[in-house]
Write a protein that holds these residues in place. Structure first.
Motif, PDB file in Angstrom:
ATOM      1  N   ASN A   1      85.556 -87.230  33.926  1.00 26.97           N
ATOM      2  CA  ASN A   1      86.284 -86.013  34.291  1.00 26.97           C
ATOM      3  C   ASN A   1      86.060 -85.783  35.783  1.00 26.97           C
ATOM      4  O   ASN A   1      84.966 -85.390  36.187  1.00 26.97           O
ATOM      5  N   PRO A   2      87.078 -86.024  36.633  1.00 30.88           N
ATOM      6  CA  PRO A   2      86.878 -85.916  38.088  1.00 30.88           C
ATOM      7  C   PRO A   2      86.500 -84.513  38.542  1.00 30.88           C
ATOM      8  O   PRO A   2      85.811 -84.359  39.548  1.00 30.88           O
ATOM      9  N   LEU A   3      86.951 -83.481  37.835  1.00 27.98           N
ATOM     10  CA  LEU A   3      86.651 -82.125  38.266  1.00 27.98           C
ATOM     11  C   LEU A   3      85.168 -81.797  38.089  1.00 27.98           C
ATOM     12  O   LEU A   3      84.556 -81.170  38.945  1.00 27.98           O
ATOM     13  N   SER A   4      84.593 -82.249  36.976  1.00 25.70           N
ATOM     14  CA  SER A   4      83.168 -82.008  36.752  1.00 25.70           C
ATOM     15  C   SER A   4      82.307 -83.130  37.318  1.00 25.70           C
ATOM     16  O   SER A   4      81.096 -82.995  37.405  1.00 25.70           O
ATOM     17  N   LYS A   5      82.970 -84.257  37.706  1.00 30.04           N
ATOM     18  CA  LYS A   5      82.280 -85.441  38.237  1.00 30.04           C
ATOM     19  C   LYS A   5      81.245 -85.971  37.243  1.00 30.04           C
ATOM     20  O   LYS A   5      80.187 -86.471  37.610  1.00 30.04           O
ATOM     21  N   LYS A   6      81.571 -85.870  35.951  1.00 31.09           N
ATOM     22  CA  LYS A   6      80.649 -86.331  34.920  1.00 31.09           C
ATOM     23  C   LYS A   6      81.305 -87.393  34.051  1.00 31.09           C
ATOM     24  O   LYS A   6      82.492 -87.332  33.772  1.00 31.09           O
ATOM     25  N   SER A   7      80.491 -88.346  33.614  1.00 35.70           N
ATOM     26  CA  SER A   7      80.953 -89.363  32.678  1.00 35.70           C
ATOM     27  C   SER A   7      81.045 -88.749  31.289  1.00 35.70           C
ATOM     28  O   SER A   7      80.118 -88.076  30.831  1.00 35.70           O
ATOM     29  N   ILE A   8      82.201 -88.959  30.638  1.00 36.40           N
ATOM     30  CA  ILE A   8      82.409 -88.403  29.304  1.00 36.40           C
ATOM     31  C   ILE A   8      82.045 -89.404  28.218  1.00 36.40           C
ATOM     32  O   ILE A   8      81.409 -89.067  27.225  1.00 36.40           O
ATOM     33  N   GLN A   9      82.438 -90.656  28.405  1.00 39.14           N
ATOM     34  CA  GLN A   9      82.189 -91.668  27.382  1.00 39.14           C
ATOM     35  C   GLN A   9      82.169 -93.050  28.008  1.00 39.14           C
ATOM     36  O   GLN A   9      82.929 -93.335  28.933  1.00 39.14           O
ATOM     37  N   THR A  10      81.290 -93.893  27.519  1.00 37.59           N
ATOM     38  CA  THR A  10      81.222 -95.292  27.936  1.00 37.59           C
ATOM     39  C   THR A  10      81.669 -96.165  26.786  1.00 37.59           C
ATOM     40  O   THR A  10      81.163 -96.045  25.663  1.00 37.59           O
ATOM     41  N   ILE A  11      82.643 -97.044  27.053  1.00 38.85           N
ATOM     42  CA  ILE A  11      83.183 -97.947  26.035  1.00 38.85           C
ATOM     43  C   ILE A  11      82.780 -99.368  26.392  1.00 38.85           C
ATOM     44  O   ILE A  11      83.088 -99.832  27.497  1.00 38.85           O
ATOM     45  N   TYR A  12      82.109-100.057  25.498  1.00 37.33           N
ATOM     46  CA  TYR A  12      81.675-101.419  25.761  1.00 37.33           C
ATOM     47  C   TYR A  12      82.689-102.416  25.196  1.00 37.33           C
ATOM     48  O   TYR A  12      83.278-102.195  24.160  1.00 37.33           O
ATOM     49  N   GLY A  13      82.838-103.523  25.938  1.00 34.19           N
ATOM     50  CA  GLY A  13      83.774-104.551  25.518  1.00 34.19           C
ATOM     51  C   GLY A  13      85.155-104.270  26.035  1.00 34.19           C
ATOM     52  O   GLY A  13      85.341-103.386  26.870  1.00 34.19           O
ATOM     53  N   PRO A  14      86.182-105.004  25.579  1.00 32.84           N
ATOM     54  CA  PRO A  14      86.062-106.079  24.580  1.00 32.84           C
ATOM     55  C   PRO A  14      85.308-107.262  25.164  1.00 32.84           C
ATOM     56  O   PRO A  14      85.528-107.646  26.309  1.00 32.84           O
ATOM     57  N   PHE A  15      84.429-107.817  24.389  1.00 31.87           N
ATOM     58  CA  PHE A  15      83.514-108.826  24.896  1.00 31.87           C
ATOM     59  C   PHE A  15      84.171-110.172  25.134  1.00 31.87           C
ATOM     60  O   PHE A  15      83.571-111.072  25.693  1.00 31.87           O
ATOM     61  N   TRP A  16      85.453-110.318  24.674  1.00 30.78           N
ATOM     62  CA  TRP A  16      86.146-111.574  24.945  1.00 30.78           C
ATOM     63  C   TRP A  16      86.836-111.551  26.306  1.00 30.78           C
ATOM     64  O   TRP A  16      87.480-112.504  26.694  1.00 30.78           O
ATOM     65  N   GLY A  17      86.714-110.442  27.024  1.00 31.19           N
ATOM     66  CA  GLY A  17      87.229-110.397  28.393  1.00 31.19           C
ATOM     67  C   GLY A  17      88.518-109.618  28.514  1.00 31.19           C
ATOM     68  O   GLY A  17      88.846-108.783  27.681  1.00 31.19           O
ATOM     69  N   GLY A  18      89.257-109.920  29.569  1.00 34.50           N
ATOM     70  CA  GLY A  18      90.501-109.216  29.818  1.00 34.50           C
ATOM     71  C   GLY A  18      90.318-108.059  30.773  1.00 34.50           C
ATOM     72  O   GLY A  18      89.261-107.884  31.384  1.00 34.50           O
ATOM     73  N   GLN A  19      91.360-107.233  30.868  1.00 34.70           N
ATOM     74  CA  GLN A  19      91.358-106.132  31.808  1.00 34.70           C
ATOM     75  C   GLN A  19      92.207-104.988  31.272  1.00 34.70           C
ATOM     76  O   GLN A  19      93.223-105.190  30.618  1.00 34.70           O
ATOM     77  N   SER A  20      91.787-103.770  31.550  1.00 33.20           N
ATOM     78  CA  SER A  20      92.538-102.603  31.099  1.00 33.20           C
ATOM     79  C   SER A  20      93.870-102.517  31.825  1.00 33.20           C
ATOM     80  O   SER A  20      93.949-102.737  33.031  1.00 33.20           O
ATOM     81  N   CYS A  21      94.927-102.174  31.087  1.00 38.43           N
ATOM     82  CA  CYS A  21      96.251-102.031  31.709  1.00 38.43           C
ATOM     83  C   CYS A  21      96.944-100.752  31.272  1.00 38.43           C
ATOM     84  O   CYS A  21      98.112-100.534  31.621  1.00 38.43           O
ATOM     85  N   GLY A  22      96.260 -99.896  30.499  1.00 40.63           N
ATOM     86  CA  GLY A  22      96.857 -98.640  30.085  1.00 40.63           C
ATOM     87  C   GLY A  22      95.835 -97.728  29.433  1.00 40.63           C
ATOM     88  O   GLY A  22      95.018 -98.171  28.627  1.00 40.63           O
ATOM     89  N   PHE A  23      95.867 -96.460  29.808  1.00 39.15           N
ATOM     90  CA  PHE A  23      94.991 -95.435  29.244  1.00 39.15           C
ATOM     91  C   PHE A  23      95.907 -94.284  28.841  1.00 39.15           C
ATOM     92  O   PHE A  23      96.586 -93.698  29.689  1.00 39.15           O
ATOM     93  N   PHE A  24      95.976 -93.971  27.525  1.00 42.45           N
ATOM     94  CA  PHE A  24      96.984 -93.028  27.080  1.00 42.45           C
ATOM     95  C   PHE A  24      96.495 -92.231  25.872  1.00 42.45           C
ATOM     96  O   PHE A  24      95.478 -92.565  25.251  1.00 42.45           O
ATOM     97  N   PHE A  25      97.246 -91.170  25.555  1.00 40.59           N
ATOM     98  CA  PHE A  25      96.955 -90.342  24.386  1.00 40.59           C
ATOM     99  C   PHE A  25      97.991 -90.653  23.314  1.00 40.59           C
ATOM    100  O   PHE A  25      99.196 -90.569  23.559  1.00 40.59           O
ATOM    101  N   HIS A  26      97.513 -91.024  22.123  1.00 42.64           N
ATOM    102  CA  HIS A  26      98.424 -91.381  21.034  1.00 42.64           C
ATOM    103  C   HIS A  26      98.932 -90.103  20.367  1.00 42.64           C
ATOM    104  O   HIS A  26      98.141 -89.297  19.859  1.00 42.64           O
ATOM    105  N   PRO A  27     100.262 -89.889  20.338  1.00 43.60           N
ATOM    106  CA  PRO A  27     100.810 -88.618  19.829  1.00 43.60           C
ATOM    107  C   PRO A  27     100.658 -88.419  18.330  1.00 43.60           C
ATOM    108  O   PRO A  27     100.693 -87.279  17.855  1.00 43.60           O
TER     109      PRO A  27
END
Length: 298
Positions: free
Chosen positions: A46-72
């Motif tokens: 959360n940039p306003l509070s400058k605090k980490s909310i959650q840490t997600i580990y993996g995926p351990f097979w690699g790759g890179q994030s390409c989208g962060f979204f809210f599922h309706p």
């Protein structure tokens, strides 16, 4: 107000996020920022509070994030990850915040991944900031737009509004009033075209605005060390388009509010960060972190 758009653990530390060091900015959604580390792991902040909310580990097979979204439908945040499995084949996985686990998407393989090029023609960068509208993620990839249906978990490709081979200083997708918006700045021209997707089902685009960027250099000066006019025009980035307000970040010049109906310009009075002093000509600033703290509204 903190405006966040970019990659660099060093800059994250400047925000006070000292726990994120070897990390880069990977996306944002509803005011939350996603950073990816070399772990591999992802950190939601959360940039306003400058605090980490959650840490997600993996995926351990690699790759890179390409989208962060809210599922309706699921009513939860999700992360889309891409990994190359063959020369022209990519596998997509998704992280479920509710179940706290990774899984392959329903149709996991696709022949493309969302990339764009910065500075060097052969330097591919994963685009982690898709335009989200109509329950889908959209990435601009030259003459095409890559689409991911959030509900069906399927990919498709649609044509961009303009099918030409011209060189562009800037070409990207945004959301304006719940409609997909396409902005382009052609090389050598001080004009920004803004197209609106007025009919999503029939994929019908209309060029609605033309913004003249040939502004008074005395009234809105640029630092003298910036170089040629081509360099100046090549360092503009759209921050947001909301209602009739276009907010532009212009490197070495400032942040501006441009009224699309009245064609008026207002320079926002901001306290400059240290980023303009760090970023030089060779730094990929458009993918870098740019942060300015607003102190007055003028």
């Amino acid at each position: 107000i903190s405006i966040i758009d970019g990659k660099s653990g060093k800059e994250c530390k400047m925000m006070g996020l000292k726990s994120i060091w070897n990390a880069y900015f990977a996306g944002c959604c509803n005011g939350l920022a996603l950073f990816q580390t070399s772990g591999p792991s992802c950190i939601v902040v959360n940039p306003l509070s400058k605090k980490s909310i959650q840490t997600i580990y993996g995926p351990f097979w690699g790759g890179q994030s390409c989208g962060f979204f809210f599922h309706p439908v699921a009513k939860e945040y999700r992360i889309l990850n891409v990994e190359r499995v063959e020369i022209d084949e990519y596998e997509y996985q998704i992280y479920l915040f509710g179940a706290k686990k990774w899984r392959k998407i329903a149709n996991p393989y696709f022949s493309r991944r969302p990339t764009h090029y910065r500075n060097k023609p052969d330097k591919e960068i994963i685009d982690g900031n898709p335009a989200i509208v109509n329950d889908a993620l959209h990435w601009c990839m030259n003459e095409i737009i890559m689409v991911f249906d959030i509900i069906k978990e399927e990919f498709s490709v649609r044509p961009a509004p303009l099918q030409d081979k011209s060189y562009y200083r800037m070409r990207n997708l945004y959301v304006k009033d719940d409609q997909l918006c396409f902005c382009r700045l052609r090389h050598g021209e001080p004009l920004m075209d803004i197209w609106i997707l007025e009919d999503y089902e029939n994929w019908s685009w209309v060029r609605k605005y033309v913004v003249n960027l040939d502004w008074d250099m005395n009234k809105y000066p640029v630092e003298t060390s910036c170089g040629s006019n081509l360099w100046i025009m090549g360092n503009i980035r759209v921050i947001s388009i909301r209602n009739n307000e276009l907010v532009l970040f212009w490197k070495r010049r400032g942040i501006f509010s441009y009224h699309l109906e009245f064609n008026t310009i207002e320079k926002l009075h901001l306290r400059k960060s240290k980023m303009d002093d760090i970023i030089d000509t060779y730094y990929d600033w458009t993918c870098g972190f740019e942060a300015y703290n607003e102190t007055t509204s003028g």
